[in-house]
Design an enzyme around this catalytic site. Structure first.
Site, PDB file in Angstrom:
ATOM      1  CG  HIS A   1      68.630  52.191  44.029  1.00  0.00           C
ATOM      2  ND1 HIS A   1      68.401  52.802  42.816  1.00  0.00           N
ATOM      3  CD2 HIS A   1      67.598  52.570  44.831  1.00  0.00           C
ATOM      4  CE1 HIS A   1      67.284  53.522  42.883  1.00  0.00           C
ATOM      5  NE2 HIS A   1      66.772  53.390  44.097  1.00  0.00           N
TER       6      HIS A   1
ATOM      7  CG  ASP B   1      61.368  51.888  43.425  1.00  0.00           C
ATOM      8  OD1 ASP B   1      61.146  51.421  44.551  1.00  0.00           O
ATOM      9  OD2 ASP B   1      61.908  52.998  43.229  1.00  0.00           O
TER      10      ASP B   1
ATOM     11  CG  HIS C   1      63.893  56.196  43.384  1.00  0.00           C
ATOM     12  ND1 HIS C   1      63.065  55.785  44.419  1.00  0.00           N
ATOM     13  CD2 HIS C   1      64.160  57.504  43.603  1.00  0.00           C
ATOM     14  CE1 HIS C   1      62.855  56.810  45.238  1.00  0.00           C
ATOM     15  NE2 HIS C   1      63.494  57.872  44.760  1.00  0.00           N
TER      16      HIS C   1
ATOM     17  CG  ASP D   1      59.351  54.442  45.406  1.00  0.00           C
ATOM     18  OD1 ASP D   1      58.873  53.777  44.481  1.00  0.00           O
ATOM     19  OD2 ASP D   1      60.556  54.415  45.717  1.00  0.00           O
TER      20      ASP D   1
HETATM   21  C1  SP5 Z   1      64.657  51.594  46.927  1.00  0.00           C
HETATM   22  C2  SP5 Z   1      64.429  53.068  46.805  1.00  0.00           C
HETATM   23  O1  SP5 Z   1      63.307  53.500  46.567  1.00  0.00           O
HETATM   24  N1  SP5 Z   1      65.476  53.872  47.021  1.00  0.00           N
HETATM   25  C3  SP5 Z   1      65.356  55.277  46.902  1.00  0.00           C
HETATM   26  C4  SP5 Z   1      66.577  56.016  47.311  1.00  0.00           C
HETATM   27  C5  SP5 Z   1      66.385  57.497  47.182  1.00  0.00           C
HETATM   28  N2  SP5 Z   1      67.447  58.219  47.779  1.00  0.00           N
HETATM   29  C6  SP5 Z   1      67.524  59.615  47.419  1.00  0.00           C
HETATM   30  C7  SP5 Z   1      66.432  60.403  48.014  1.00  0.00           C
HETATM   31  C8  SP5 Z   1      66.436  61.832  47.534  1.00  0.00           C
HETATM   32  C9  SP5 Z   1      65.221  62.505  48.047  1.00  0.00           C
HETATM   33  N3  SP5 Z   1      65.063  63.830  47.580  1.00  0.00           N
HETATM   34  C10 SP5 Z   1      63.684  64.235  47.739  1.00  0.00           C
HETATM   35  C11 SP5 Z   1      63.493  65.560  48.371  1.00  0.00           C
HETATM   36  C12 SP5 Z   1      62.114  65.636  49.000  1.00  0.00           C
HETATM   37  N4  SP5 Z   1      61.781  66.966  49.380  1.00  0.00           N
HETATM   38 ZN    ZN Z   2      62.322  53.918  44.897  1.00  0.00          ZN
END
Ligand code: SP5
Ligand code: ZN
Length: 341
Positions: free
Chosen positions: A159, A195, A197, A284
């Site tokens: 990111h 990943d 994301h 993830d």
């Molecule tokens: C490297 C990596 O995997 N970074 C991920 C960053 C995610 N940050 C935002 C997370 C938002 C989570 N919302 C989920 C709600 C679960 N109930």
């Molecule tokens: Zn991720």
């Protein structure tokens, strides 16, 4: 396959992040890398080695000097103000505001970040710095002729943009390694980002270039972080037109749609004919991941590694996300074992 690892990642342990409107303990925690390392050893994947020191030059090929100077010095400024809690941003230069660089520490932190998910603690710079050297050490192994290597990086990096931290990421380990391959004579490098994301940082770094193909499979940004990048119509610009491939998938996607997207990504990568592949290895996508909405199961990661291996290219795996801590080792190492066959 050799694994490159350093205990320095323990120096980064953020306290909390905002999830579902609540302050919760950071999902990106040191035990993640500890579990992956334990599984590497348990499965006898290969030797685990310490990173070498490649210095600042390969990191400055990706990140702006003013950003690096800010990140390196931020904690000392915070501590000098008598603070010992995590340094976290709370204002950003969004639309209608100016992209100036204020003198104030919080102003600068807003300028150099895109979310509140990358806290700076006393050891964050050192941990993130060492992670870049872990990635570069894996890059060197492959440059010296290894067919594969595993850079067990933490904190993750995909990111992070040239001058932005966010999404648990500070320095873009995969991008730094990809650039090092080019600087050592490679003409074409493919980055496959698996990943959950979208790797917004990596995409932004290489978006206007044709010497790096970026291909990513991820939760559709219409419903998932990072929301503001990762759509299918982002195909690159200028010389980079056609060298960015986003394959966003619906919430709830399991192996069938995911593997179909992997097939598309692999076909594009094969057509590009890179000399080397860098895999941004986040797990993830796992069905039990606490912040994600895909449904891959542990055996699927073996198939993932097998498919990547069929590309037949030297491959550097760089650890990214994965927050189901108990299973992160099984899933990450399954990809590596699937790759080795
Ligand atoms: C490297 C990596 O995997 N970074 C991920 C960053 C995610 N940050 C935002 C997370 C938002 C989570 N919302 C989920 C709600 C679960 N109930
Ligand atoms: Zn991720």
């Amino acid at each position: 396959m050799l694994t490159i690892y350093s205990d320095d990642h323990h120096l980064h342990h953020g306290r909390c992040e905002i999830i579902d409107g609540e302050l919760k303990p950071c999902f990106e925690m040191p035990s993640r890398a500890d579990h992956v390392l334990a599984r590497v050893r348990q499965q006898k994947l290969g030797d685990v080695i310490e990173p070498s020191d490649f210095g600042r030059a390969p990191v400055e090929r990706i990140h702006d000097r003013d950003y690096l100077a800010f990140f390196e010095g931020a904690w000392a400024r915070w501590a000098a103000m008598g603070r010992d809690g995590d340094l976290m941003p709370f204002t950003w230069p969004a639309r209608t505001l100016r992209s100036v660089v204020p003198d104030n520490l919080h102003g600068q932190l807003g300028y150099y970040s895109f979310d509140g998910g990358a806290p700076i603690t006393a050891g964050t710079w050192q941990a993130a710095w060492t992670a870049t050297q872990v990635a570069l050490s894996g890059q060197q192994l492959i440059g010296d002729g290894a067919h594969s290597a595993f850079a067990l990086c933490r904190p993750p990096g995909h990111h992070a943009a040239a001058d932005l931290m966010g999404g648990y990421c500070y320095l873009n380990n995969a991008a730094i390694a990809a650039q090092a391959f080019l600087d050592q004579g490679c003409k074409r490098v493919a980055i496959l980002d698996v990943d959950y994301h979208h790797g917004n940082g990596t995409q932004s770094i290489f978006y206007a270039r044709d010497d790096v193909l970026f291909a990513s499979i991820h939760g559709h940004p219409a419903f998932e972080f990072p929301f503001f990048l990762g759509y299918a119509d982002e195909q690159g610009e200028g010389a980079g037109e056609g060298f960015n491939l986003n394959l966003p998938l619906a919430a709830g996607s399991a192996w069938e749609p995911w593997s179909a997207a992997l097939e598309s990504a692999c076909k594009r990568i094969a057509a590009y004919a890179p000399e080397v592949i860098v895999v941004s290895l986040g797990v993830d996508t796992f069905k039990e991941d606490p912040i994600s909405q895909f449904r891959l199961d542990s055996p699927d990661y073996l198939r993932m590694g097998e498919r990547i291996a069929r590309l037949g290219k030297p491959t550097l795996f760089v650890m990214e996300g994965g927050y189901a801590v108990e299973e992160i080792g099984i899933n990450a190492v399954n990809v590596l074992e699937g790759f080795e066959g």
